[in-house]
Design an enzyme around this catalytic site. Structure first.
Site, PDB file in Angstrom:
ATOM      1  N   ARG A  62       1.574  -7.687  15.968  1.00 14.49           N
ATOM      2  CA  ARG A  62       0.567  -8.566  16.448  1.00 14.49           C
ATOM      3  C   ARG A  62      -0.299  -7.994  17.580  1.00 14.49           C
ATOM      4  NH1 ARG A  62      -0.147 -10.801  12.491  1.00 14.49           N
ATOM      5  NH2 ARG A  62       1.277  -9.227  11.797  1.00 14.49           N
ATOM      6  N   LYS A  81      -6.850  -8.871   5.833  1.00 11.66           N
ATOM      7  CA  LYS A  81      -6.504  -9.812   4.731  1.00 11.66           C
ATOM      8  C   LYS A  81      -7.294 -10.838   4.713  1.00 11.66           C
ATOM      9  CE  LYS A  81      -2.493 -11.706   5.551  1.00 11.66           C
ATOM     10  NZ  LYS A  81      -2.631 -13.048   5.654  1.00 11.66           N
ATOM     11  N   GLU A  96      -0.961 -15.123   1.755  1.00  6.49           N
ATOM     12  CA  GLU A  96       0.350 -14.978   2.085  1.00  6.49           C
ATOM     13  C   GLU A  96       1.329 -15.147   0.789  1.00  6.49           C
ATOM     14  OE1 GLU A  96       1.048 -14.033   5.024  1.00  6.49           O
ATOM     15  OE2 GLU A  96      -0.204 -15.070   6.385  1.00  6.49           O
TER      16      GLU A  96
END
Length: 669
Positions: free
Chosen positions: A596, A31, A217
């Site tokens: 993560r 991203k 985001e």
DNA sequence: AGGTAGGCGGTTTTT
DNA sequence: CCGCCTACCT
């Protein structure tokens, strides 16, 4: 260069022609890379001026990462006002145009503590003996601001909030903010919005200037943020949004997932999906997708593992009798692995209260760790005390600072005197500082008090004088010494508070050090207001302890997720709620946590936990049963063994945790 | 004015 | 458990 090593979808997004576009980007699909490449591409290949690209991120960290990466790609230093968080970008905007909303350019940004104090003042001034505490009222006001509801719109305020007298509190709070020349977080955006909305010449100037808006985001934007962006968008509608509805974890702060869900329709924008995950192994991705699959409200996408080199280690699930044991296991496991060179570790918790016992064990094992998002440096008492001196020197109107330091260190100016000063300031609509000066000139105080106040005022005057004459570092030292603050700490040091005061002195040194990196007081105070810094990051540490919220956007080789228990994760609040909205958000948080991890994931729970000073029993998180057994390497009970513990529960008084557990057992038989 | 003992309430998550 | 506030003392 910029376009090298991008996959088909990433490439398509980066070179997309002008106009609105949404890049739906799953965890670990690159991203940030797409966003920075887009920025660099626009500058290098399309000749866009970097100053006319606005890039909004969610954290300061992400912002500096974008700056760094873009600078590196383009090989030129990018230092634009338009790259940053919503709050930092519009703080700068507001400084320029603040006179329109009645603020002076040196207005201060209040932190939570100051905001609470102000609310308290307001409540006492209105003579409301409100049952609610100021914290609840404050968060309600912040919510209203997030929803773009102005204090002047009483009807809307009352429609949105059921708190008694909220309209008058909100009104007076706003009034006071302007009087003390201050802004809270919400106002940075709300004021900016109003300035742009009501002044077409200003708006037009910015609209013609800003060619591209990139938003990171996007799923975490709230009403006011989205409206601000839409306002600034010119007729080219070059809005490039990157986000992941599955990672929306800030609804409690007003974030609207709808923003991302409705964006394609609203703007007739195409959607590019990034689904190739380069971060995690297959088990981790499967676990993540199984958990998130239990959520109803999502756009839906499936991540595929694109990193063939990564080892497919299964997830390790562990249960413990107590939180202490759990923490010990984490420290022990890490210490066995850490010697193998460049490996990163992270421990992600649901709430900061969980950190203490873990930190304890990390220290026992002498492991080099770093806490992110714990107690913040600029919120420490001693640091705030000194900053109050700086703020007061910087702005006469800083009443909260005045109140904080008038008698700190002790000068023999007590409550009585302060009340007189405050009363006078209200009657004459002047600041506390001016008020005290005025009363002094009128010889209002008894001689003894008068002398003390004169001394204090001349101290502030000295600060004001020196402020522009010297560098910030020396100025800081001057304030700490001349105010008597250091002396106070040193005297106390010889008594019982020895250790505590030693760290305080260390912190003040650190404060001076932090100040030395800024060229003027304005910049420094802005930094204090907006950046949630911890104490210096020592680079060597490769173990990070933080909350799940803090971990968004980061990745680690080994990730530990402790505390998967009902009432912790998902949180008790989410369980109390009748609808599933918060529960779904908790689930997204679980999704963020799991994704993560690159190669190794460890999930654990404890069957008893020490909270509120009592030992509480807990039940394994429902999220555990939402994942298929095949992703785990071990076969630990995901339901826990309640039977043996039931008699325990009956024999003891009901704590909140036990109540929760009993209710849970009733529901699930 | 300042110091201290004991009662109370409170816990997600953050710019 | 811990930090904050109030009430009471010096």
């Amino acid at each position: 260069m910029i376009l090298d090593n991008l996959n088909t979808e990433q490439y398509e997004a980066v070179v997309y022609k002008n106009g609105p576009i949404l890049v739906l980007s799953g965890a670990g699909t690159g991203k940030t890379r797409v966003l920075t490449s887009r920025f660099a591409y626009l500058v290098q290949n399309k000749g866009v001026n970097p100053q006319s690209i606005m890039a909004v991120t969610f954290t300061n960290k992400a912002a500096s990462e974008i700056k760094n990466r873009v600078s590196k790609e383009l090989n030129l230093s990018i230092n634009s006002h338009w790259i940053g968080t919503f709050h930092s970008i519009f703080a700068k905007f507001l400084r320029k145009h603040c006179s329109i909303v009645g603020l002076k350019p040196n207005f201060t940004i209040l932190d939570i503590e100051d905001q609470k104090k102000l609310i308290k003042q307001v409540i006492s001034f209105l003579k409301l003996d409100n049952e609610l505490n100021e914290g609840i009222i404050l968060s309600e006001i912040q919510n209203l601001k997030d929803e773009m509801i102005l204090s002047t719109d009483n009807k809307a305020v009352l429609r949105h909030s059921s708190i008694k007298d909220i309209d008058s509190i909100y009104n007076l709070y706003q009034e006071r903010l302007v009087e003390i020349n201050s802004s809270d977080f919400g106002d940075l955006l709300l004021h900016s919005y109003n300035i742009l909305k009501n002044n077409s010449q200003i708006l037009d100037k910015y609209k013609s200037y800003l060619d591209h808006i990139l938003i990171d985001e996007f799923q975490d934007t709230n009403v006011i943020q989205y409206e601000l962006i839409k306002l600034l968008l010119n007729e080219n509608k070059n809005i490039f949004c990157v986000g992941d509805d599955d990672q929306s974890i800030y609804a409690w702060r007003g974030a609207k997932v709808e923003n991302i869900l409705n964006f394609p329709d609203e703007f007739k924008a195409p959607v590019i999906r990034l689904t190739k995950n380069y971060r995690s192994n297959d088990s981790i991705l499967r676990a993540a997708s199984e958990i998130i699959g239990h959520n109803k409200n999502r756009l839906g996408k499936k991540l595929e593992c694109a990193n063939k080199e990564i080892k497919n280690n299964k997830i390790i699930l562990q249960s413990f009798y107590s939180q202490e044991e759990e923490s010990l296991w984490i420290a022990d496991t890490i210490s066995n692995l850490i010697n193998h060179k460049d490996v990163s570790f992270s421990i992600l918790v649901r709430m900061t209260a969980q950190m203490r016992s873990i930190e304890d064990k990390l220290i026992k094992y002498a492991l080099p760790y770093e806490i992110i998002g714990g107690p913040r440096f600029f919120e420490r008492k001693e640091v705030k005390d000194i900053i109050a001196y700086l703020k007061l020197a910087h702005s006469n109107d800083s009443d909260l600072s005045f109140e904080r330091i008038i008698n700190l260190p002790r000068r023999g100016i007590g409550e009585q005197t302060l009340n007189l000063i405050i009363q006078n300031s209200r009657e004459n609509k002047i600041s506390f500082l001016e008020s005290s000066r005025e009363l002094l000139n009128k010889k209002f105080f008894p001689q003894a008090v008068s002398t003390k106040i004169t001394l204090f005022l001349s101290l502030i005057d000295k600060c004001k004088d020196l402020m522009h004459k010297t560098n910030l570092e020396d100025f800081g030292i001057f304030v700490i010494e001349e105010s008597g603050y250091m002396k106070m700490l040193e005297i106390e040091k010889n008594t019982k508070k020895k250790l505590e005061n030693e760290t305080r002195i260390e912190n003040l040194k650190e404060l001076v050090n932090a100040m030395s990196e800024f060229s003027n007081l304005e910049e420094f105070l802005e930094h204090v207001g907006l950046v949630n810094d911890n104490i210096k990051n020592s680079e060597k540490n490769n173990i990070t302890l933080m909350t799940l919220h803090g971990a968004k956007g980061l990745e680690f080789d080994h990730v530990f997720l402790p505390g998967w228990e009902e009432g912790i994760f998902p949180s008790a609040r989410a369980l109390e709620e009748k609808c599933n909205k918060s529960l779904e958000e908790e689930r997204r948080l679980a999704y963020v946590g799991i994704t993560r991890a690159k190669s190794n994931l460890y999930i654990s729970y404890a069957t008893s936990r020490y909270t509120y000073g009592v030992n509480n029993f807990s039940v394994p998180s429902r999220f555990l049963s939402e994942m298929n057994n095949s992703v785990f390497s071990t076969n630990i009970s995901k339901e826990g063994s309640f039977k043996s513990k039931l008699k325990y529960i009956d024999s003891e008084s009901l704590s909140p945790g036990k109540k929760r557990m009993l209710e849970f057992l009733k529901k699930h038989k």
